[in-house]
Design an enzyme around this catalytic site. Structure first.
Site, PDB file in Angstrom:
ATOM      1  N   LYS A  59       4.425   0.176   5.091  1.00 29.72           N
ATOM      2  CA  LYS A  59       3.324  -0.798   5.051  1.00 29.72           C
ATOM      3  C   LYS A  59       2.899  -1.147   6.476  1.00 29.72           C
ATOM      4  O   LYS A  59       1.710  -1.178   6.796  1.00 29.72           O
ATOM      5  CB  LYS A  59       3.743  -2.072   4.297  1.00 29.72           C
ATOM      6  CG  LYS A  59       3.876  -1.885   2.792  1.00 29.72           C
ATOM      7  CD  LYS A  59       2.530  -1.652   2.126  1.00 29.72           C
ATOM      8  CE  LYS A  59       2.639  -1.347   0.653  1.00 29.72           C
ATOM      9  NZ  LYS A  59       1.442  -0.698   0.084  1.00 29.72           N
ATOM     10  N   SER A  78       1.281  -5.812   2.458  1.00 31.66           N
ATOM     11  CA  SER A  78       2.228  -6.679   1.754  1.00 31.66           C
ATOM     12  C   SER A  78       2.754  -7.766   2.681  1.00 31.66           C
ATOM     13  O   SER A  78       2.885  -7.559   3.898  1.00 31.66           O
ATOM     14  CB  SER A  78       3.390  -5.812   1.271  1.00 31.66           C
ATOM     15  OG  SER A  78       4.493  -6.598   0.895  1.00 31.66           O
ATOM     16  N   TYR A  87      10.273   1.510   2.859  1.00 23.74           N
ATOM     17  CA  TYR A  87       9.053   1.124   2.142  1.00 23.74           C
ATOM     18  C   TYR A  87       8.263   0.102   2.972  1.00 23.74           C
ATOM     19  O   TYR A  87       7.069   0.256   3.217  1.00 23.74           O
ATOM     20  CB  TYR A  87       9.404   0.520   0.762  1.00 23.74           C
ATOM     21  CG  TYR A  87       8.304  -0.350   0.213  1.00 23.74           C
ATOM     22  CD1 TYR A  87       7.191   0.222  -0.394  1.00 23.74           C
ATOM     23  CD2 TYR A  87       8.352  -1.743   0.337  1.00 23.74           C
ATOM     24  CE1 TYR A  87       6.156  -0.583  -0.857  1.00 23.74           C
ATOM     25  CE2 TYR A  87       7.335  -2.543  -0.126  1.00 23.74           C
ATOM     26  CZ  TYR A  87       6.238  -1.960  -0.726  1.00 23.74           C
ATOM     27  OH  TYR A  87       5.216  -2.759  -1.177  1.00 23.74           O
TER      28      TYR A  87
END
Ligand code: UFG
Length: 345
Positions: A155, A126, A151
């Site tokens: 990644k 991302s 979160y």
């Protein structure tokens, strides 16, 4: 030549279902594996309708290593695209261990098995890894910034796990695609985004407001140092994004990778403000949206957009659908969901 088989973990979700369609239409056999923790059968059913056949579907959890190993025994998997992960930023702050366990353990399990089988892995990363960038647009060489949520941290950590594994095990190669803001739906309106509860992301909140499910869209912050005071993002059409995966899989399977670990930005290269997105949505769909300005949202970066030129040079990929088409598709999908809900009332 026999067809190559691609495993799509999390293939029943928003991005996974679009990728399944594009891969299948490009001539790959797809095996979807999903634990349905954050989706139902809606997108899988839509995929079957679009394709006219049912891609293999296995209900399983990638945190279960034996299940992952068993999957690779059952299917002749040539490459893997890994989507299966939790993705709610706020929830990850409230329950970080849930995110670290799920998102990291599942990926490590997958890599262990893929490495044994000599199977290459595409990881869905991302633009969040760039944080608040020092200069824009960001290239793949732009520094990563410390993540503002568990979160986002998963990644970055998964990228690092892939990089280190690829460096250590010659049987493994990997690609990380860094997505900017994926939006829209398939032109058939048979698959699209299906958030559970109140949407966190902008476009589902817009379409749900337009259909009357939500009363009013809050635009988070209009005092940012941008032309109209609202945040700038790079909104990438979901079908364009899915096509990038086909290009990346082809590169992996055709032995065209120049490095064992490659990273690509998947965006349009065009910044759009929240307000511009809202007004474009109104214009293209010929409606008025109820919106108001609200305070800034914690953790939002002011602006981020991609330099997607490496993806063009190396993958032969670029975004093609216009923002107008994409926002029309998002609205068509929301209307179709509303019709389907009416029919089951
Ligand atoms: N926004 C609003 N109102 C809303 C929702 C969003 O004004 O109701 C604004 C946000 O403040 C932001 C822009 O719209 O400026 C885009 O927000 P999204 O939540 O749609 O997307 P983000 O850029 O925050 O999210 C991206 C990815 C996510 C990822 C996140 C991590 O799309 O998948 O980065 O920070 F989780």
């Amino acid at each position: 030549m026999s067809k190559k088989t691609v495993l799509v973990s999390g293939g029943a979700g928003f991005i996974g279902s679009h990728v399944t369609v594009e891969l299948s239409q490009a001539g790959y056999d797809v095996v979807i594996a999903d634990n349905f923790s954050n989706c139902d059968m809606t997108c899988y059913d839509g995929v079957c309708q679009i394709l006219g056949f049912k891609p293999a579907l296995v209900e399983m959890d990638f945190c279960d290593k034996a299940a992952v190993a068993d999957l690779f025994e059952r299917y002749p998997i040539d490459a893997v695209i890994h989507f299966a992960a939790y993705k709610a930023v706020g929830e990850s702050v409230a329950d970080p261990l849930k995110y670290y366990r799920n998102n990291l353990a599942s990926f490590v399990n997958l890599l262990e098995v893929a490495r044994e089988k000599g199977c290459n892995v595409l990881f869905s990363s991302s633009a969040t890894v760039y944080g608040e960038a020092d200069s824009l647009p960001v290239t793949e060489q732009s520094p990563r910034k410390s993540a503002t949520s568990p979160y986002g941290n998963t990644k970055q950590m998964c990228e690092d796990i892939l990089r280190d594994s690829v460096a250590a095990y010659p049987s493994l190669k990997g690609i990380a695609l860094r997505y900017f803001n994926p939006i829209g739906a398939h032109p058939s309106a048979l698959i699209g985004e299906l958030p559970r509860g109140v949407p966190n992301n902008l476009v589902p909140f817009i379409t749900q407001t337009a259909i009357g499910k939500r009363e009013c869209l809050s635009i988070f912050g209009n005092d940012y140092p941008t032309p109209d005071g609202t945040c700038l993002r790079d909104y990438i059409d979901i079908v364009d994004l899915a096509r990038a995966h086909v290009c990346a899989v082809r590169r992996m399977l055709d032995g065209e990778m120049e490095e064992p670990y490659e990273i690509y930005n998947i965006g349009t290269g065009r910044p759009l403000s929240v307000l511009e997105l809202v007004t474009t949505f109104e214009k293209v769909n010929n409606l008025k949206l109820n919106y108001k300005y609200a305070p800034r949202r914690d953790g939002d970066v002011v602006a981020i957009w991609a330099d997607p030129s490496l993806a063009l040079t190396k993958l032969g990929w670029k975004a093609e659908r216009s923002t107008e088409e994409t926002l029309a598709s998002a609205w068509a999908w929301e209307k179709r969901l509303a019709e389907a809900a009416k029919m089951t009332e």
